[in-house]
Design a protein around this motif. Structure first.
Motif, PDB file in Angstrom:
ATOM      1  N   ARG A  35      41.490  39.494  42.309  1.00  0.00           N
ATOM      2  CA  ARG A  35      40.979  40.828  42.640  1.00  0.00           C
ATOM      3  C   ARG A  35      41.797  41.890  41.907  1.00  0.00           C
ATOM      4  O   ARG A  35      42.995  41.717  41.692  1.00  0.00           O
ATOM      5  CB  ARG A  35      41.063  41.081  44.160  1.00  0.00           C
ATOM      6  N   ALA A  36      41.150  43.000  41.610  1.00  0.00           N
ATOM      7  CA  ALA A  36      41.826  44.076  40.876  1.00  0.00           C
ATOM      8  C   ALA A  36      42.913  44.746  41.700  1.00  0.00           C
ATOM      9  O   ALA A  36      43.803  45.393  41.135  1.00  0.00           O
ATOM     10  CB  ALA A  36      40.804  45.114  40.423  1.00  0.00           C
ATOM     11  N   ILE A  75      40.739  39.481  35.410  1.00  0.00           N
ATOM     12  CA  ILE A  75      40.137  39.218  36.716  1.00  0.00           C
ATOM     13  C   ILE A  75      39.289  37.956  36.588  1.00  0.00           C
ATOM     14  O   ILE A  75      38.354  37.891  35.766  1.00  0.00           O
ATOM     15  CB  ILE A  75      39.275  40.406  37.187  1.00  0.00           C
TER      16      ILE A  75
END
Length: 387
Positions: free
Chosen positions: A37-38, A51
């Motif tokens: 996840r970012a 990602i």
């Protein structure tokens, strides 16, 4: 001109990757992360995070092609995929064969016992009746463990009687075809050895650490461990034997039980570990720097303590989901403490950071570390500082 910096690819972008990135700055290492996840802890601070899903072999292979060496922030990576990458010529450290020891507790117990390492009495069972028979033969209490997938106390149940076994069995067997059952250990202390190892076997170890667990999670660690003097070299010898057996490259944490008369191997991790967080502020070389140096096959740094006493306390989220940054100034008012926050979304029971204190005595270090950590965990809300 080609960039001469080595590129280390880390699968996972949690706080371990974040602290590795910090350690790599001084060595001018190009550390890249494969983040699910970012907003993962390391993805929030490292440049150009990738990602992707570490369970996707194609994503992992594409990431490996961009790196000189691949290493791990966590152990939840498919070993077959790592072995395939190794077979294709990629440097993967630790490798798939090593990772299996950390991923599969039953596999680990079987091979450690065969090598003559001291482990609790145990058996792999498939029925509740077999677990009850083990308890009758070895005595209560017993511990049930899912062989794969558990961490931070998840997937582990201590059982004191037959009724408790019935309740625990339903949970333990729900997502596992087999269950590891072990004889309970009369603990006096839990200790751990953290070491770094290069290919070929060169290794350095940090002093023996005493760990304090609550609800299956590490909450506090103390250096040096408060156990008799003769326990320290015995623990070091055991850890070195474990590291050689699993052929780890990088950091290895060997968790041990001390029952007052001897040591037993509990579990291992083949990556940087929370029992080594104190090394950032209290050792000659941090576990994170030495992990990078090991996987790049560079000389390792000494890991002796630089102060007579060190204590680290974890900062854990509580019910109001407040951010510890709201109380950072108050925590920093405690003398001789170092605060490390991970940039993680708060929630109950989640480790959000740690505080390390150094002092001339263990009592003084513990008092300072706990005081600062308690200030960070005080109730009160604040918005996400990254927004």
């Amino acid at each position: 001109m080609n960039d001469p910096r080595p590129t280390v690819g880390m699968v996972g972008a949690g706080q371990l990757a974040r602290m590795c990135w910090q350690a790599g700055i001084g060595l001018d290492i190009d550390l890249r992360v494969l983040a699910a996840r970012a907003n993962d802890a390391a993805a929030r601070v490292t440049p150009d995070p990738v990602i992707g899903d570490p369970d996707d072999p194609n994503a992992l292979a594409a990431f490996a092609r961009c790196c000189d060496v691949l290493t791990l922030d966590h152990e939840l990576v498919d070993t077959a995929t790592l072995l395939d990458l190794e077979a294709a010529g990629h440097a993967v450290r630790p490798g798939g064969e090593t990772l299996r020891f950390a991923q599969d507790k039953a596999f680990q117990r079987r091979h450690f016992a065969a090598a003559g390492l001291p482990v609790p009495e145990h058996a792999v069972v498939t029925t509740r009746g077999d677990a009850e028979a083990f308890a009758r033969d070895h005595g209560w209490s017993v511990v049930l463990k899912r062989p794969r997938g558990g961490y931070d106390g998840r997937g582990v149940w201590q059982v004191d009687d037959r009724d408790g076994l019935g309740r625990a069995w339903e949970q333990a067997a729900a997502s596992a075809g087999d269950v590891l059952v072990e004889q309970g250990v009369g603990l006096v202390a839990e200790v751990a050895v953290l070491l770094a190892r290069r290919p070929g076997g060169q290794q350095v170890a940090a002093p023996l650490v005493e760990t304090v667990q609550r609800d299956g999670m590490l909450r506090e660690l103390v250096v040096p461990a408060r156990v008799p003097a003769d326990v320290h070299p015995e623990a070091m010898d055991l850890a070195a034997r474990v590291a050689d057996l699993v052929a780890v490259v990088g950091v290895c944490a060997v968790e041990l039980f001390w029952d007052g008369s001897g040591l037993l191997v509990n579990e291992i991790a083949v990556r940087p570990h929370n029992c080594g967080h104190w090394t950032i502020d209290g050792a000659a070389t941090s576990q994170f720097e030495n992990h990078l140096r090991a996987v790049l096959v560079w000389p390792l740094g000494a890991m002796h303590a630089t102060h007579p006493a060190v204590c680290s306390v974890n900062v854990v989220g509580h019910d109001d989901s407040s951010w510890p940054q709201a109380h950072l100034a108050a925590a920093l008012g405690t003398s001789d403490v170092h605060v490390h926050l991970y940039g993680k979304q708060p929630r109950t029971g989640r480790t959000l950071g740690h505080v390390t204190a150094t002092a001339d005595t263990i009592d003084a270090a513990r008092e300072r570390a706990h005081a600062a950590a308690e200030r960070l965990m005080a109730p009160g809300t604040t918005p996400d500082p990254a927004t």
